[in-house]
Design a protein around this motif. Structure first.
Motif, PDB file in Angstrom:
ATOM      1  N   ASN A  82     -31.334  29.806 -49.812  1.00 46.55           N
ATOM      2  CA  ASN A  82     -30.861  29.541 -48.462  1.00 46.55           C
ATOM      3  C   ASN A  82     -31.541  30.557 -47.543  1.00 46.55           C
ATOM      4  OD1 ASN A  82     -29.481  29.232 -46.060  1.00 46.55           O
ATOM      5  ND2 ASN A  82     -27.481  28.984 -47.024  1.00 46.55           N
ATOM      6  N   LYS A  83     -32.398  30.054 -46.692  1.00 39.69           N
ATOM      7  CA  LYS A  83     -33.211  30.948 -45.862  1.00 39.69           C
ATOM      8  C   LYS A  83     -32.351  31.856 -44.964  1.00 39.69           C
ATOM      9  CE  LYS A  83     -37.509  30.473 -43.305  1.00 39.69           C
ATOM     10  NZ  LYS A  83     -38.417  29.525 -42.673  1.00 39.69           N
ATOM     11  N   PHE A  84     -31.154  31.399 -44.668  1.00 38.16           N
ATOM     12  CA  PHE A  84     -30.342  32.146 -43.701  1.00 38.16           C
ATOM     13  C   PHE A  84     -29.252  32.983 -44.361  1.00 38.16           C
ATOM     14  CE2 PHE A  84     -31.838  28.172 -41.749  1.00 38.16           C
ATOM     15  CZ  PHE A  84     -32.791  28.742 -40.922  1.00 38.16           C
ATOM     16  N   TRP A  85     -29.146  32.924 -45.695  1.00 33.95           N
ATOM     17  CA  TRP A  85     -28.138  33.747 -46.373  1.00 33.95           C
ATOM     18  C   TRP A  85     -28.634  34.112 -47.758  1.00 33.95           C
ATOM     19  CZ3 TRP A  85     -24.129  36.271 -44.402  1.00 33.95           C
ATOM     20  CH2 TRP A  85     -23.305  36.944 -45.304  1.00 33.95           C
ATOM     21  N   PHE A  86     -29.094  35.346 -47.906  1.00 36.17           N
ATOM     22  CA  PHE A  86     -29.458  35.829 -49.230  1.00 36.17           C
ATOM     23  C   PHE A  86     -28.160  35.995 -50.013  1.00 36.17           C
ATOM     24  CE2 PHE A  86     -30.330  39.569 -52.031  1.00 36.17           C
ATOM     25  CZ  PHE A  86     -31.199  38.918 -52.882  1.00 36.17           C
ATOM     26  N   GLY A  87     -28.090  35.323 -51.176  1.00 37.96           N
ATOM     27  CA  GLY A  87     -26.837  35.298 -51.933  1.00 37.96           C
ATOM     28  C   GLY A  87     -26.363  33.871 -52.102  1.00 37.96           C
ATOM     29  N   SER A  88     -27.201  32.917 -51.678  1.00 39.93           N
ATOM     30  CA  SER A  88     -26.800  31.510 -51.717  1.00 39.93           C
ATOM     31  C   SER A  88     -28.013  30.624 -51.994  1.00 39.93           C
ATOM     32  CB  SER A  88     -26.203  31.152 -50.351  1.00 39.93           C
ATOM     33  OG  SER A  88     -26.066  29.764 -50.205  1.00 39.93           O
ATOM     34  N   TYR A  89     -27.798  29.604 -52.831  1.00 37.36           N
ATOM     35  CA  TYR A  89     -28.799  28.544 -53.003  1.00 37.36           C
ATOM     36  C   TYR A  89     -28.311  27.323 -52.240  1.00 37.36           C
ATOM     37  CZ  TYR A  89     -30.542  31.296 -56.969  1.00 37.36           C
ATOM     38  OH  TYR A  89     -31.047  32.296 -57.758  1.00 37.36           O
ATOM     39  N   ILE A  90     -29.266  26.517 -51.790  1.00 36.86           N
ATOM     40  CA  ILE A  90     -28.929  25.318 -51.030  1.00 36.86           C
ATOM     41  C   ILE A  90     -29.760  24.148 -51.578  1.00 36.86           C
ATOM     42  CG2 ILE A  90     -30.673  25.701 -49.209  1.00 36.86           C
ATOM     43  CD1 ILE A  90     -28.473  24.785 -47.187  1.00 36.86           C
ATOM     44  N   ASN A  91     -29.271  22.925 -51.372  1.00 41.29           N
ATOM     45  CA  ASN A  91     -30.038  21.764 -51.818  1.00 41.29           C
ATOM     46  C   ASN A  91     -31.383  21.724 -51.092  1.00 41.29           C
ATOM     47  OD1 ASN A  91     -28.075  21.108 -49.596  1.00 41.29           O
ATOM     48  ND2 ASN A  91     -29.429  19.348 -49.440  1.00 41.29           N
ATOM     49  N   GLY A  92     -32.432  21.490 -51.854  1.00 33.98           N
ATOM     50  CA  GLY A  92     -33.778  21.399 -51.267  1.00 33.98           C
ATOM     51  C   GLY A  92     -34.313  19.983 -51.370  1.00 33.98           C
ATOM     52  N   GLU A  93     -35.480  19.837 -51.999  1.00 36.05           N
ATOM     53  CA  GLU A  93     -36.113  18.512 -52.147  1.00 36.05           C
ATOM     54  C   GLU A  93     -35.234  17.539 -52.919  1.00 36.05           C
ATOM     55  OE1 GLU A  93     -40.847  18.499 -52.706  1.00 36.05           O
ATOM     56  OE2 GLU A  93     -39.724  19.455 -54.319  1.00 36.05           O
ATOM     57  N   LEU A  94     -35.238  16.281 -52.481  1.00 30.47           N
ATOM     58  CA  LEU A  94     -34.573  15.228 -53.256  1.00 30.47           C
ATOM     59  C   LEU A  94     -35.440  14.937 -54.481  1.00 30.47           C
ATOM     60  CD1 LEU A  94     -32.397  12.976 -53.505  1.00 30.47           C
ATOM     61  CD2 LEU A  94     -33.948  11.515 -52.195  1.00 30.47           C
ATOM     62  N   LEU A  95     -34.843  14.934 -55.665  1.00 33.41           N
ATOM     63  CA  LEU A  95     -35.609  14.698 -56.896  1.00 33.41           C
ATOM     64  C   LEU A  95     -35.410  13.297 -57.456  1.00 33.41           C
ATOM     65  CD1 LEU A  95     -35.088  18.112 -58.719  1.00 33.41           C
ATOM     66  CD2 LEU A  95     -37.053  17.361 -57.364  1.00 33.41           C
TER      67      LEU A  95
ATOM     68  N   THR B 191     -24.036  24.206 -51.198  1.00 28.54           N
ATOM     69  CA  THR B 191     -24.546  25.532 -51.549  1.00 28.54           C
ATOM     70  C   THR B 191     -23.845  26.074 -52.785  1.00 28.54           C
ATOM     71  OG1 THR B 191     -22.986  26.633 -50.055  1.00 28.54           O
ATOM     72  CG2 THR B 191     -25.182  26.181 -49.187  1.00 28.54           C
ATOM     73  N   SER B 192     -24.570  26.928 -53.461  1.00 23.45           N
ATOM     74  CA  SER B 192     -24.054  27.623 -54.635  1.00 23.45           C
ATOM     75  C   SER B 192     -24.237  29.107 -54.370  1.00 23.45           C
ATOM     76  CB  SER B 192     -24.854  27.190 -55.868  1.00 23.45           C
ATOM     77  OG  SER B 192     -24.507  27.987 -56.970  1.00 23.45           O
ATOM     78  N   ARG B 193     -23.144  29.832 -54.265  1.00 22.93           N
ATOM     79  CA  ARG B 193     -23.240  31.258 -53.912  1.00 22.93           C
ATOM     80  C   ARG B 193     -23.350  32.099 -55.171  1.00 22.93           C
ATOM     81  NH1 ARG B 193     -21.250  32.006 -48.410  1.00 22.93           N
ATOM     82  NH2 ARG B 193     -21.238  34.233 -48.843  1.00 22.93           N
TER      83      ARG B 193
END
Lengths: 148, 307
Positions: A82-95, B191-193
């Motif tokens: 997540n570009k705006f929060w280090f500490g979080s992953y976000i959905n990216g490309e549709l697979l 999101t997954s924190r």
């Protein structure tokens, strides 16, 4: 003189920062999946493959997963920082979008399984029965506004 | 002769003003430095960065420059320091629960990384406060040692009982009523924190979704609403992560005028399955303060980007 310089620098820095902030347009990823009125049943994270999937279902899928009217779509995205929060992953490309349609069960056949693949040339489809079972048996997440 | 007298008067006046200003800038007490009751414990290289960039305002060890004490400036500096200490005070580290301490460090990093902190106006005249790219890497590496892994185990099959919404629907102190209709909105993101053990799904109402599609989010249009649903994570026997215990639903409602004091967004949080609204307005202030780090997307963190 130093007093003036210090505050001139501060005011200029603030103005430059404000201008940059306005000009810098965020590169938002285009919305890739049309839910066609289906709702999210649950979300599944696959940490090993850096993927996150959202399971959608129609009203029948919420009422009774086995009935022929039930339709499921498991939408899988690559996870990214997540570009705006280090500490979080976000959905990216549709697979991929996997669809399980229970309609054939009305005539005693197995549910219809299909998969549409995007941005994942190396993808090899798994066994349809196993995937159908995986999708059908994902537990519903608790939402405060359910049932459908 | 007349010119010479005028010059003399101007020089004397300027001298008096300078002398008074000098005296004030060396004697004015901008804020009291209260006792340090507890302090951040971190590796020296990490602590040095926080001490230099954050402590001048976020601790009881303010060591102000002469120009911070100038008439007119001192009151602004005082206000900034008191606000900063209220939000996070490294000198009262012991008053925070362990989870809150870690959350504060992740937030501090994100505020620095986004350029929100130190305040640009402060950083412009206090060059020592700047945090370099190498120092950001040092902070990131330190935070990664605090990364959370999911240990909660998911039961094989979980049947969710039908839910009954409270009647009347709960309303937050910010005047935002719980909106069950968010379930019919489109998903904005998920999101997954790993700074904690939660996972989230974000929904955008039609106004917000239109703004996203048309890239009209600076500023977001009035009427845009974002809902966020938060669960604890649980891991199943095959390693997949699922939503476990429900935590809360949060709303952000855009009304530039009504919520001017929180950058145009109204915040509401409804906790536990009882959907209890948070009972203090400080939470909304705290949300707004943190969301400044997402200024590039109009205050919204959870938008997927092409990166």
């Amino acid at each position: 003189m130093r007093f003036i310089n210090v505050f001139t620098v501060a005011v200029l820095a603030f103005m430059i920062a404000s201008c940059m902030d306005k000009k810098e347009a965020p590169a938002i990823r285009p919305f890739a999946f049309n839910d066609s009125g289906m709702r999210v049943i649950t979300t599944v994270i696959n940490e090993k493959d850096n993927e996150v999937a959202m399971l959608y279902g129609n009203k029948a899928a919420f009422d009774n997963r086995s009935q022929p009217e039930a339709l499921f779509k498991l939408v899988t995205y690559r996870e990214q920082d997540n570009k705006f929060w280090f500490g979080s992953y976000i959905n990216g490309e549709l697979l991929r979008v996997e669809t399980v349609n229970m309609q054939p069960t009305a005539s005693g056949q197995a549910p219809a399984y299909s998969v549409d693949v995007y941005n994942q040339p190396a993808f090899r489809p798994a066994d349809a029965a196993a995937r159908t079972n995986f999708i059908q048996t994902l537990d519903r997440a608790w939402y405060p506004c359910d049932p459908y | 002769m007349k010119i010479s007298n005028r010059l003399k008067i101007i020089s004397v006046s300027a001298g008096i003003v300078l002398a008074v200003t000098a005296v004030l800038s060396f004697t004015t007490k901008v804020v009291d430095n209260l006792p340090v009751t507890g302090d951040l414990e971190a590796p020296a290289a990490v602590k040095e960065i926080f001490v230099r960039a954050c402590y001048p305002c976020h601790s009881n060890t303010a060591n102000l420059k002469w120009f911070d004490k100038l008439p007119g400036v001192a009151s602004m500096v005082r206000s900034d320091i008191l606000t900063a200490r209220k939000h996070l005070n490294f000198s009262e580290w012991d008053k925070l629960a362990p989870a809150a301490r870690e959350a504060a460090l992740w937030e501090a990093y994100n505020m620095i990384n986004s350029g929100t902190m130190p305040l640009p106006s402060y950083a412009a005249v206090h060059s020592a406060a700047a945090v370099s790219a190498a120092e950001l890497t040092t902070l990131r590496n330190y935070l990664l040692t605090k990364r959370k892994t999911v240990t909660a185990v998911k039961q094989d099959t979980v049947q969710q009982a039908a839910t009954t919404l409270p009647n009347p629907l709960p309303t937050s102190l910010t005047g935002i009523q719980f909106m069950p209709e968010f379930r019919q909105w489109e998903v904005m993101s998920t999101t997954s924190r790993f700074d904690n053990t939660t996972m989230r799904v974000m929904y955008a109402n039609p106004i917000a979704m239109k703004a996203i599609r048309e890239k009209q989010i600076k500023p977001w249009p009035d009427g845009a609403v974002i809902a966020k649903v938060v669960w604890d994570k649980e891991r199943d026997k095959d390693g997949y992560i699922h939503p476990g215990q429900f935590q809360n639903v949060q709303f952000m409602v855009r009304d530039a005028e009504r919520y001017k004091s929180t950058d145009g967004w109204g915040y509401a949080k409804f906790e536990t399955k009882a959907l209890k609204p948070t009972t203090t307005l400080l939470v909304a202030q705290s949300c707004a303060s943190c969301h400044k780090a997402a200024a590039k997307t109009g205050g919204i963190f959870d938008l997927s980007t092409l990166n």
